[in-house]
Design an enzyme around this catalytic site. Sequence first.
Site, PDB file in Angstrom:
ATOM      1  N   GLY A   1     -24.699 -20.885  -3.034  1.00 27.03           N
ATOM      2  CA  GLY A   1     -25.247 -19.175  -2.590  1.00 27.03           C
ATOM      3  C   GLY A   1     -26.921 -18.975  -2.823  1.00 27.03           C
TER       4      GLY A   1
ATOM      5  N   HIS B   1     -18.286  -9.325 -38.956  1.00 23.18           N
ATOM      6  CA  HIS B   1     -18.982  -9.404 -38.971  1.00 23.18           C
ATOM      7  C   HIS B   1     -19.905 -10.384 -39.924  1.00 23.18           C
ATOM      8  CE1 HIS B   1     -22.016  -6.691 -41.932  1.00 23.18           C
ATOM      9  NE2 HIS B   1     -21.598  -7.802 -42.626  1.00 23.18           N
TER      10      HIS B   1
HETATM   11  P1  FAD Z   1     -24.786 -15.214  -1.049  1.00 24.32           P
HETATM   12  O1  FAD Z   1     -24.986 -16.064  -2.791  1.00 24.32           O
HETATM   13  O2  FAD Z   1     -26.692 -14.725   0.164  1.00 24.32           O
HETATM   14  O3  FAD Z   1     -24.515 -16.595   0.104  1.00 24.32           O
HETATM   15  C1  FAD Z   1     -24.563 -15.987   1.178  1.00 24.32           C
HETATM   16  C2  FAD Z   1     -24.616 -17.946   1.734  1.00 24.32           C
HETATM   17  O4  FAD Z   1     -24.297 -17.901   3.764  1.00 24.32           O
HETATM   18  C3  FAD Z   1     -25.545 -18.785   1.516  1.00 24.32           C
HETATM   19  O5  FAD Z   1     -24.922 -19.460   0.704  1.00 24.32           O
HETATM   20  C4  FAD Z   1     -26.093 -18.746   3.284  1.00 24.32           C
HETATM   21  O6  FAD Z   1     -26.750 -19.905   3.170  1.00 24.32           O
HETATM   22  C5  FAD Z   1     -24.452 -18.749   3.487  1.00 24.32           C
HETATM   23  N1  FAD Z   1     -25.146 -17.970   5.308  1.00 24.32           N
HETATM   24  C6  FAD Z   1     -25.393 -17.335   5.555  1.00 24.32           C
HETATM   25  N2  FAD Z   1     -25.800 -17.053   7.223  1.00 24.32           N
HETATM   26  C7  FAD Z   1     -24.794 -18.200   7.240  1.00 24.32           C
HETATM   27  C8  FAD Z   1     -24.504 -18.704   8.358  1.00 24.32           C
HETATM   28  N3  FAD Z   1     -24.208 -17.461   9.738  1.00 24.32           N
HETATM   29  N4  FAD Z   1     -23.638 -20.049   8.894  1.00 24.32           N
HETATM   30  C9  FAD Z   1     -24.083 -19.905   7.249  1.00 24.32           C
HETATM   31  N5  FAD Z   1     -23.738 -20.110   5.935  1.00 24.32           N
HETATM   32  C10 FAD Z   1     -24.197 -19.020   5.824  1.00 24.32           C
HETATM   33  N6  FAD Z   1     -26.523 -10.924  -9.164  1.00 24.32           N
HETATM   34  C11 FAD Z   1     -25.660 -10.822 -10.845  1.00 24.32           C
HETATM   35  O7  FAD Z   1     -24.792 -10.580 -10.454  1.00 24.32           O
HETATM   36  N7  FAD Z   1     -26.473 -11.134 -11.943  1.00 24.32           N
HETATM   37  C12 FAD Z   1     -27.778 -11.634 -11.688  1.00 24.32           C
HETATM   38  O8  FAD Z   1     -28.373 -12.058 -12.842  1.00 24.32           O
HETATM   39  C13 FAD Z   1     -28.171 -11.753 -10.782  1.00 24.32           C
HETATM   40  N8  FAD Z   1     -29.913 -12.217 -10.597  1.00 24.32           N
HETATM   41  C14 FAD Z   1     -30.583 -12.280  -9.419  1.00 24.32           C
HETATM   42  C15 FAD Z   1     -31.827 -13.411  -9.361  1.00 24.32           C
HETATM   43  C16 FAD Z   1     -32.139 -13.026  -8.013  1.00 24.32           C
HETATM   44  C17 FAD Z   1     -34.039 -13.482  -7.580  1.00 24.32           C
HETATM   45  C18 FAD Z   1     -31.863 -12.902  -7.784  1.00 24.32           C
HETATM   46  C19 FAD Z   1     -31.925 -12.470  -5.289  1.00 24.32           C
HETATM   47  C20 FAD Z   1     -30.490 -12.131  -6.906  1.00 24.32           C
HETATM   48  C21 FAD Z   1     -29.366 -12.107  -8.548  1.00 24.32           C
HETATM   49  N9  FAD Z   1     -28.334 -11.766  -8.231  1.00 24.32           N
HETATM   50  C22 FAD Z   1     -27.873 -11.147  -8.963  1.00 24.32           C
HETATM   51  C23 FAD Z   1     -27.420 -11.352  -6.772  1.00 24.32           C
HETATM   52  C24 FAD Z   1     -26.531 -12.349  -6.549  1.00 24.32           C
HETATM   53  O9  FAD Z   1     -27.836 -13.523  -6.777  1.00 24.32           O
HETATM   54  C25 FAD Z   1     -25.876 -11.685  -5.091  1.00 24.32           C
HETATM   55  O10 FAD Z   1     -25.025 -10.418  -5.176  1.00 24.32           O
HETATM   56  C26 FAD Z   1     -24.790 -13.145  -4.897  1.00 24.32           C
HETATM   57  O11 FAD Z   1     -25.630 -13.950  -4.812  1.00 24.32           O
HETATM   58  C27 FAD Z   1     -23.958 -12.584  -4.154  1.00 24.32           C
HETATM   59  O12 FAD Z   1     -23.396 -13.836  -3.272  1.00 24.32           O
HETATM   60  P2  FAD Z   1     -22.453 -13.805  -1.158  1.00 24.32           P
HETATM   61  O13 FAD Z   1     -21.282 -14.617  -1.506  1.00 24.32           O
HETATM   62  O14 FAD Z   1     -22.286 -11.937  -1.396  1.00 24.32           O
HETATM   63  O15 FAD Z   1     -24.157 -13.720  -0.753  1.00 24.32           O
END
Ligand code: FAD
Length: 474
Positions: free
Chosen positions: A42, A447
């Site tokens: 993701g 420490h």
């Molecule tokens: P995502 O990681 O967004 O995964 C969703 C997946 O669903 C994606 O792979 C996508 O391709 C897939 N998808 C979407 N629609 C469909 C569909 N219809 N069919 C099949 N697949 C689909 N969080 C932290 O905790 N610590 C950090 O340091 C941090 N740094 C970050 C830095 C940046 C630059 C960014 C942009 C985000 C950061 N985050 C961080 C936030 C974190 O990345 C997200 O909160 C996290 O990835 C959310 O997880 P998720 O599983 O909800 O969604």
Amino acid sequence: MPTIVKTEVLVIGAGPGGYVAALRAAQLGKKVVVVERDKPGGTCLNVGCIPSKALITAAKLVDKIREAGEMGITVEGLKVDFARMQAWKEGVVGKLTGGVKQLLKAAGVTLVTGEARFVSPRAVEVVGTTEPTRIEFDACIVATGSRPVQVPGFAFDGKRVVDSTGALAFAKVPDRLCVIGGGYIGLETGTAYAKLGSKITVVEMTEHLLPGTDPDLVTIVERKLKKKGVAVHLKTRAKGFEDAGGALRVAIEAEGHASGPSTVECDAILVTVGRAPVTDTLDLARAGVKTDAKGFIPVDEARRTNVPHIYAIGDIAGGPMLAHKAYREGEVAAEVIAGKKSAFDPRCIPAVIFTDPEIAYAGLSEPEARAAGRDVLIGKFAFSANGRALTAAETDGFVKVVVGREEHDILGVAIVGPEASDLIAEACLAIEMGALVPDVALTIHAHPTLSETVAEAVRAAVGEALHAAAKPSR
Ligand code: FAD
């Protein structure tokens, strides 16, 4: 005729929420299929947490070397091979995303590459696969994550006007980078590029950087940003930009009056003003799943949507958009589906910001505790009084602890300083376990370590810090 696949649990999206949900459901004996339209891992593993932290760490190392003169270390002709740095970063990403693929395989989870859409409350169709596929499920966990919000007048072109993904993939370090939005993604990325030599300008609409974060902590980061030559425009709106013969000229307007500069010259623009849930491409209506006005899917403690056998987790389920929150929600949904008693009811979800210095907080802030009707004591301990911080030449910042005045229970901890991202773990455990001041104060902290600051701040709340003359607030 599409290929028909039947499964007990379908997970849509293999980000932190989805892949953990799939692993946990398989661990509990369920037959699991995951559909992912891109690479497993993701946003977090591919274009978020991991690549950003790789770049931040590499940039920090460059900066540390430049500032090591005081320790008697001078490096002549220090060079940054940015292409190589990017390749290293991609290597780290590859190791982790490959690892997720292996974990899913080892757990017996079927990974289908393609995009899923609901066709009914019990089935999705998947497009983008070699042949049309229909997946029928008993239970479904939706974990489709979020995407960057666009700002009118700043259409992403992937090269000069970019979102966080574009900024993490720059082919060269931009000479001048204008960051629109002073939230955590903008500041983390901006700080890394500042250390790699970019002239950074941050344009933020509200009156503080990192809106929503205790200004006490933000002040320390803001001071350091300015020391690194980063220009910060608060209460300022970016209105649009023009190509000024190679350079980009961003029009900005300070709130109320036009006393400040009205343009920012730069070579690239990073727009980081927030993220929106990816729920509009799922045909949720065909499954009967409701969203709120902003597109988030409302869920209960089990992460169940209004359709009882369909669950939503991670960024699409509202609350802080953080990978570790998605992880836990994934576990909960899988456990509930497997018939276990499980609920998403953490006492705290830590927030970590990888600026310089880092910020991390968990539990209640002082105003939140007071708003919740608690009478509190505040303990503070500065890193400048900690031996390990001095030996690491990282003395900016402090630990701030909020404890109940009568009960002495630990309600919240906020840290700005070196390794705050790791130090917050002790605070989370303390809050989750309902720890009292003596639980932390009487725990022997090694420490010399930075962790001693947490114990000292807790002791300071009751006037018992030993390495500072801190007094409790009365
Ligand atoms: P995502 O990681 O967004 O995964 C969703 C997946 O669903 C994606 O792979 C996508 O391709 C897939 N998808 C979407 N629609 C469909 C569909 N219809 N069919 C099949 N697949 C689909 N969080 C932290 O905790 N610590 C950090 O340091 C941090 N740094 C970050 C830095 C940046 C630059 C960014 C942009 C985000 C950061 N985050 C961080 C936030 C974190 O990345 C997200 O909160 C996290 O990835 C959310 O997880 P998720 O599983 O909800 O969604």
